[in-house]
Scaffold this motif. Structure first.
Motif, PDB file in Angstrom:
ATOM      1  N   ALA A 119      50.481  40.874  41.768  1.00 54.92           N
ATOM      2  CA  ALA A 119      49.543  40.191  40.865  1.00 54.92           C
ATOM      3  C   ALA A 119      48.849  41.243  40.019  1.00 54.92           C
ATOM      4  O   ALA A 119      48.505  42.323  40.509  1.00 54.92           O
ATOM      5  CB  ALA A 119      48.523  39.393  41.662  1.00 54.92           C
ATOM      6  N   ASP A 120      48.642  40.896  38.743  1.00 52.33           N
ATOM      7  CA  ASP A 120      47.916  41.818  37.874  1.00 52.33           C
ATOM      8  C   ASP A 120      46.422  41.498  37.912  1.00 52.33           C
ATOM      9  O   ASP A 120      45.982  40.640  38.683  1.00 52.33           O
ATOM     10  CB  ASP A 120      48.476  41.801  36.449  1.00 52.33           C
ATOM     11  CG  ASP A 120      48.328  40.458  35.763  1.00 52.33           C
ATOM     12  OD1 ASP A 120      47.547  39.603  36.233  1.00 52.33           O
ATOM     13  OD2 ASP A 120      48.993  40.254  34.731  1.00 52.33           O
ATOM     14  N   GLU A 121      45.648  42.163  37.086  1.00 53.91           N
ATOM     15  CA  GLU A 121      44.190  42.017  37.083  1.00 53.91           C
ATOM     16  C   GLU A 121      43.733  40.590  36.799  1.00 53.91           C
ATOM     17  O   GLU A 121      42.689  40.160  37.260  1.00 53.91           O
ATOM     18  CB  GLU A 121      43.578  42.968  36.045  1.00 53.91           C
ATOM     19  CG  GLU A 121      43.784  44.420  36.370  1.00 53.91           C
ATOM     20  CD  GLU A 121      43.519  45.342  35.189  1.00 53.91           C
ATOM     21  OE1 GLU A 121      43.608  44.891  34.025  1.00 53.91           O
ATOM     22  OE2 GLU A 121      43.240  46.526  35.435  1.00 53.91           O
ATOM     23  N   GLU A 122      44.535  39.862  36.014  1.00 51.51           N
ATOM     24  CA  GLU A 122      44.173  38.476  35.674  1.00 51.51           C
ATOM     25  C   GLU A 122      44.648  37.484  36.736  1.00 51.51           C
ATOM     26  O   GLU A 122      44.435  36.285  36.603  1.00 51.51           O
ATOM     27  CB  GLU A 122      44.781  38.080  34.315  1.00 51.51           C
ATOM     28  CG  GLU A 122      44.144  38.759  33.114  1.00 51.51           C
ATOM     29  CD  GLU A 122      44.690  40.173  32.887  1.00 51.51           C
ATOM     30  OE1 GLU A 122      45.917  40.374  33.054  1.00 51.51           O
ATOM     31  OE2 GLU A 122      43.884  41.061  32.578  1.00 51.51           O
ATOM     32  N   GLY A 123      45.342  37.967  37.757  1.00 50.64           N
ATOM     33  CA  GLY A 123      45.831  37.102  38.819  1.00 50.64           C
ATOM     34  C   GLY A 123      47.224  36.545  38.558  1.00 50.64           C
ATOM     35  O   GLY A 123      47.750  35.792  39.369  1.00 50.64           O
ATOM     36  N   ALA A 170      45.926  52.360  32.123  1.00 49.89           N
ATOM     37  CA  ALA A 170      46.273  51.949  33.488  1.00 49.89           C
ATOM     38  C   ALA A 170      45.780  50.535  33.767  1.00 49.89           C
ATOM     39  O   ALA A 170      44.697  50.140  33.359  1.00 49.89           O
ATOM     40  CB  ALA A 170      45.673  52.919  34.493  1.00 49.89           C
ATOM     41  N   ARG A 171      46.654  49.766  34.460  1.00 50.60           N
ATOM     42  CA  ARG A 171      46.303  48.402  34.873  1.00 50.60           C
ATOM     43  C   ARG A 171      46.413  48.319  36.386  1.00 50.60           C
ATOM     44  O   ARG A 171      47.310  48.898  36.979  1.00 50.60           O
ATOM     45  CB  ARG A 171      47.246  47.386  34.230  1.00 50.60           C
ATOM     46  CG  ARG A 171      47.150  47.393  32.710  1.00 50.60           C
ATOM     47  CD  ARG A 171      47.886  46.251  32.143  1.00 50.60           C
ATOM     48  NE  ARG A 171      47.427  45.022  32.799  1.00 50.60           N
ATOM     49  CZ  ARG A 171      47.189  43.890  32.181  1.00 50.60           C
ATOM     50  NH1 ARG A 171      47.356  43.811  30.901  1.00 50.60           N
ATOM     51  NH2 ARG A 171      46.797  42.820  32.838  1.00 50.60           N
ATOM     52  N   LEU A 176      51.732  41.652  46.742  1.00 40.37           N
ATOM     53  CA  LEU A 176      51.505  40.438  47.520  1.00 40.37           C
ATOM     54  C   LEU A 176      52.579  40.199  48.575  1.00 40.37           C
ATOM     55  O   LEU A 176      52.271  39.832  49.706  1.00 40.37           O
ATOM     56  CB  LEU A 176      51.431  39.221  46.583  1.00 40.37           C
ATOM     57  CG  LEU A 176      50.371  39.268  45.488  1.00 40.37           C
ATOM     58  CD1 LEU A 176      50.491  38.049  44.590  1.00 40.37           C
ATOM     59  CD2 LEU A 176      48.982  39.378  46.097  1.00 40.37           C
ATOM     60  N   ARG A 177      53.848  40.382  48.181  1.00 40.68           N
ATOM     61  CA  ARG A 177      54.968  40.133  49.101  1.00 40.68           C
ATOM     62  C   ARG A 177      56.089  41.137  48.858  1.00 40.68           C
ATOM     63  O   ARG A 177      56.318  41.546  47.724  1.00 40.68           O
ATOM     64  CB  ARG A 177      55.538  38.722  48.888  1.00 40.68           C
ATOM     65  CG  ARG A 177      54.694  37.611  49.482  1.00 40.68           C
ATOM     66  CD  ARG A 177      55.324  36.227  49.284  1.00 40.68           C
ATOM     67  NE  ARG A 177      55.431  35.797  47.898  1.00 40.68           N
ATOM     68  CZ  ARG A 177      54.416  35.393  47.129  1.00 40.68           C
ATOM     69  NH1 ARG A 177      53.195  35.379  47.618  1.00 40.68           N
ATOM     70  NH2 ARG A 177      54.609  35.011  45.879  1.00 40.68           N
TER      71      ARG A 177
END
Length: 186
Positions: A119-123, A170-171, A176-177
């Motif tokens: 997942a990125d910063e925005e979910g 950078a992000r 998650l899996r």
């Protein structure tokens, strides 16, 4: 100058095919399925396609003036393309290091061949599979093991928060899996 001693070129006859770059160390990791696919393509070119084109060129050569013979000219061009691909595949298979991702089945750590959901910063969630340079197809969610996302994820574990370098800076991403194919039963 006699036409017999000139060579026309369409600009893409280079014998030295530029291979996609490999990182220092020269390893060319590939999955067993990717290796089998490349080897199958090589054998098909050698055993099936090339002999058909050679036969067509031979037939066309018997039809007179070769300078205006489309079948002959196209056949020779196709033969060069096939030979170039055969050289490329041979070189790549020679340096290939087959790595079976199923040996990591059940692991929560990211290694070559892993299918990773992050997942990125925005979910927003994304799922990718880390494959070899010669087999990764981005349209199927596969990335090369030398890509920035794969290099960031390699050796990470589920729950790790990582810094992914991007052109915009950078992000942050979170693993998650992690999944691997099951070992084949023998």
């Amino acid at each position: 100058m006699s036409k017999a001693f000139t060579r026309e070129t369409d600009g893409d006859d280079d014998d030295d095919v530029a291979l996609p770059p490999l990182p220092a160390g020269g390893r060319n990791y590939i999955t067993p399925q990717g290796w089998a696919r490349l080897r199958g393509e090589l054998l098909s070119l050698i055993d099936e396609e090339r002999p058909k084109v050679v036969e067509a060129v031979h037939w066309a050569a018997k039809n007179g003036d070769r300078s205006e013979n489309g079948d002959y000219l196209y056949g020779k061009k196709r033969l060069r393309e096939i030979d170039r691909r055969i050289r490329f595949l041979t070189k790549r298979l020679d340096i290939a290091e087959v790595a079976d991702p199923s040996v990591h089945h059940g692991s929560d750590q990211v290694f070559f061949g892993a299918t990773v959901t992050y997942a990125d910063e925005e979910g927003a969630e994304r799922t990718i599979t880390i494959k070899g340079i010669d087999e990764a197809e981005s349209g199927r969610g596969e990335v090369s093991w030398i890509s920035p996302i794969a290099r960031t994820l390699l050796r990470a574990r589920v729950g790790d928060v990582l810094q992914l370098p991007t052109p915009a800076g950078a992000r942050e991403i979170e693993v998650l899996r992690v999944a691997y194919p099951a070992p084949e039963a023998h």
